[in-house]
Design an enzyme around this catalytic site. Sequence first.
Site, PDB file in Angstrom:
ATOM      1  N   ASP A  67      86.852  34.701  18.920  1.00  0.00           N
ATOM      2  CA  ASP A  67      87.385  34.371  20.543  1.00  0.00           C
ATOM      3  C   ASP A  67      87.265  36.357  20.472  1.00  0.00           C
ATOM      4  O   ASP A  67      87.648  37.534  20.175  1.00  0.00           O
ATOM      5  CB  ASP A  67      88.196  33.857  20.750  1.00  0.00           C
ATOM      6  CG  ASP A  67      89.674  33.830  19.796  1.00  0.00           C
ATOM      7  OD1 ASP A  67      89.456  34.639  19.258  1.00  0.00           O
ATOM      8  OD2 ASP A  67      90.453  32.697  19.655  1.00  0.00           O
ATOM      9  N   ASN A 135      99.984  24.760  20.196  1.00  0.00           N
ATOM     10  CA  ASN A 135      99.894  23.694  20.924  1.00  0.00           C
ATOM     11  C   ASN A 135      98.505  23.106  19.914  1.00  0.00           C
ATOM     12  O   ASN A 135      97.867  22.030  20.573  1.00  0.00           O
ATOM     13  CB  ASN A 135      99.549  23.636  22.502  1.00  0.00           C
ATOM     14  CG  ASN A 135      98.229  24.434  22.503  1.00  0.00           C
ATOM     15  OD1 ASN A 135      97.734  25.047  21.444  1.00  0.00           O
ATOM     16  ND2 ASN A 135      98.426  24.968  23.905  1.00  0.00           N
ATOM     17  N   HIS A 137      95.844  24.630  19.261  1.00  0.00           N
ATOM     18  CA  HIS A 137      94.778  25.062  19.800  1.00  0.00           C
ATOM     19  C   HIS A 137      94.159  25.646  18.107  1.00  0.00           C
ATOM     20  O   HIS A 137      94.757  26.468  17.454  1.00  0.00           O
ATOM     21  CB  HIS A 137      94.377  26.223  20.529  1.00  0.00           C
ATOM     22  CG  HIS A 137      95.357  27.264  20.543  1.00  0.00           C
ATOM     23  ND1 HIS A 137      96.496  27.615  21.966  1.00  0.00           N
ATOM     24  CD2 HIS A 137      94.988  28.731  19.923  1.00  0.00           C
ATOM     25  CE1 HIS A 137      96.710  29.159  21.088  1.00  0.00           C
ATOM     26  NE2 HIS A 137      95.788  29.355  20.055  1.00  0.00           N
ATOM     27  N   GLU A 142      91.873  24.773  23.600  1.00  0.00           N
ATOM     28  CA  GLU A 142      93.218  24.139  24.271  1.00  0.00           C
ATOM     29  C   GLU A 142      92.970  22.997  24.157  1.00  0.00           C
ATOM     30  O   GLU A 142      91.817  22.133  23.712  1.00  0.00           O
ATOM     31  CB  GLU A 142      93.381  24.864  26.293  1.00  0.00           C
ATOM     32  CG  GLU A 142      93.517  26.040  26.058  1.00  0.00           C
ATOM     33  CD  GLU A 142      94.532  26.721  25.501  1.00  0.00           C
ATOM     34  OE1 GLU A 142      95.542  25.821  24.203  1.00  0.00           O
ATOM     35  OE2 GLU A 142      95.504  28.256  25.532  1.00  0.00           O
TER      36      GLU A 142
HETATM   37  C1  GLP Z   1      94.947  32.430  19.096  1.00  0.00           C
HETATM   38  C2  GLP Z   1      94.268  33.132  19.069  1.00  0.00           C
HETATM   39  C3  GLP Z   1      94.162  31.699  17.818  1.00  0.00           C
HETATM   40  C4  GLP Z   1      95.144  31.908  17.017  1.00  0.00           C
HETATM   41  C5  GLP Z   1      96.452  31.878  17.379  1.00  0.00           C
HETATM   42  C6  GLP Z   1      97.473  31.140  17.049  1.00  0.00           C
HETATM   43  O1  GLP Z   1      95.246  31.627  21.048  1.00  0.00           O
HETATM   44  N1  GLP Z   1      92.476  32.873  19.722  1.00  0.00           N
HETATM   45  O2  GLP Z   1      92.794  32.163  16.917  1.00  0.00           O
HETATM   46  O3  GLP Z   1      94.922  30.999  15.610  1.00  0.00           O
HETATM   47  O4  GLP Z   1      96.385  32.839  18.688  1.00  0.00           O
HETATM   48  O5  GLP Z   1      98.177  33.117  16.877  1.00  0.00           O
HETATM   49  P1  GLP Z   1      99.574  32.999  15.563  1.00  0.00           P
HETATM   50  O6  GLP Z   1      98.476  33.658  13.987  1.00  0.00           O
HETATM   51  O7  GLP Z   1      99.720  34.712  16.348  1.00  0.00           O
HETATM   52  O8  GLP Z   1     100.294  32.003  15.792  1.00  0.00           O
END
Ligand code: GLP
Length: 240
Positions: A67, A135, A137, A142
Site C-alpha cells: 500500500d 482493528n 486491518h 479496514e
Molecule cells: C499500517 C499498514 C499495515 C500495517 C499496520 C500496522 O496501517 N498499512 O500494513 O500492518 O499499519 O502497523 P504497525 O506494525 O506499526 O503496528
Amino acid sequence: MKIKVFDNEEDLYNYAAKIFINEVKTNPNTHLGLATGSTPIKLYQLLVEDYKKNKTDYSNVKTFNLDEYAGLDKTHAQSYYTFMHNQLFNHINIKKENINIPNGKANNLNKEAETYGKLLIKEGINLQLLGIGTNGHIAFNEPGSPLDGKCSLVDLTKNTIKDNSRFFKNINEVPKKAISVGIGDILKSKKIVLIAVGKHKAEAIKKTVNVKPTTKCPASALNNHKETLILLDKDAASLL
Ligand code: GLP
C-alpha cells in the site's frame, strides 16, 4: 493457518528472517510482497545484516508493497516509498526497476490502483509479509472491506488514522486515503507470514485466529489460506 508463539521478539524476528532469506536463496527470482509499519522494521534490519554478512543476492528479486498513502509524494518522510528505501532497499542489492510501490501522487489514483492490481495479478507473489492493525486491518483493508477485494483507493478509519498519527507531526497530517491491495489479492500469494507483537495487537489476533472469516476483522480472511503462518510474541498471543 499455522500459529507459532515465541517467548521473545528476538527469537520471533530471527525465525521470520530465516524464512525470507531462505526464500531468496532457494528462489533468486522470487517475488516478495512487503509491508510497512513498525512491525517489519526488525525483520528488515536482520535482512540487511544478513546481506552485509552473507551477500544474499537480491539482484533478481522483485518486490511489491502492499500500500501507499494517497496524496504523499514519494519523497515525503512518511511515504511508504521512503520507509522502504530507508529500512531495506537502500541497503541491499535490489534493482530499482524491480521495486514496485503504488504511486500515491498519481493524477488518477483509482486508475493507479487498478494498474497496480493488474501488475500484481500478472506477476504473482511467492511470499507475502503482513502486519496487522489494532482493528484487524491488513494492508489498508479496514473492517467492512470485501474479503475477495482487489487493489483500490480506500478510506482509512479514524482508528487507523489515530494509530498512524504517531509517525506524523500531528493527526491532521495523516492522509485519509490510501491505495491498497485487496484482501483477494493477498489471498492469491503462495505463502503468507503475518507478524504481530505486543499486547495492543492481542484483541485483533483473537479475532483473526481460528475463526470463520468475517469482514468485521479483515485478517480473519487468512483462515481461507492454507499456507499462512502467524508469528506472535507472548503478548500478542495473550488472548488466545
Ligand atoms: C499500517 C499498514 C499495515 C500495517 C499496520 C500496522 O496501517 N498499512 O500494513 O500492518 O499499519 O502497523 P504497525 O506494525 O506499526 O503496528
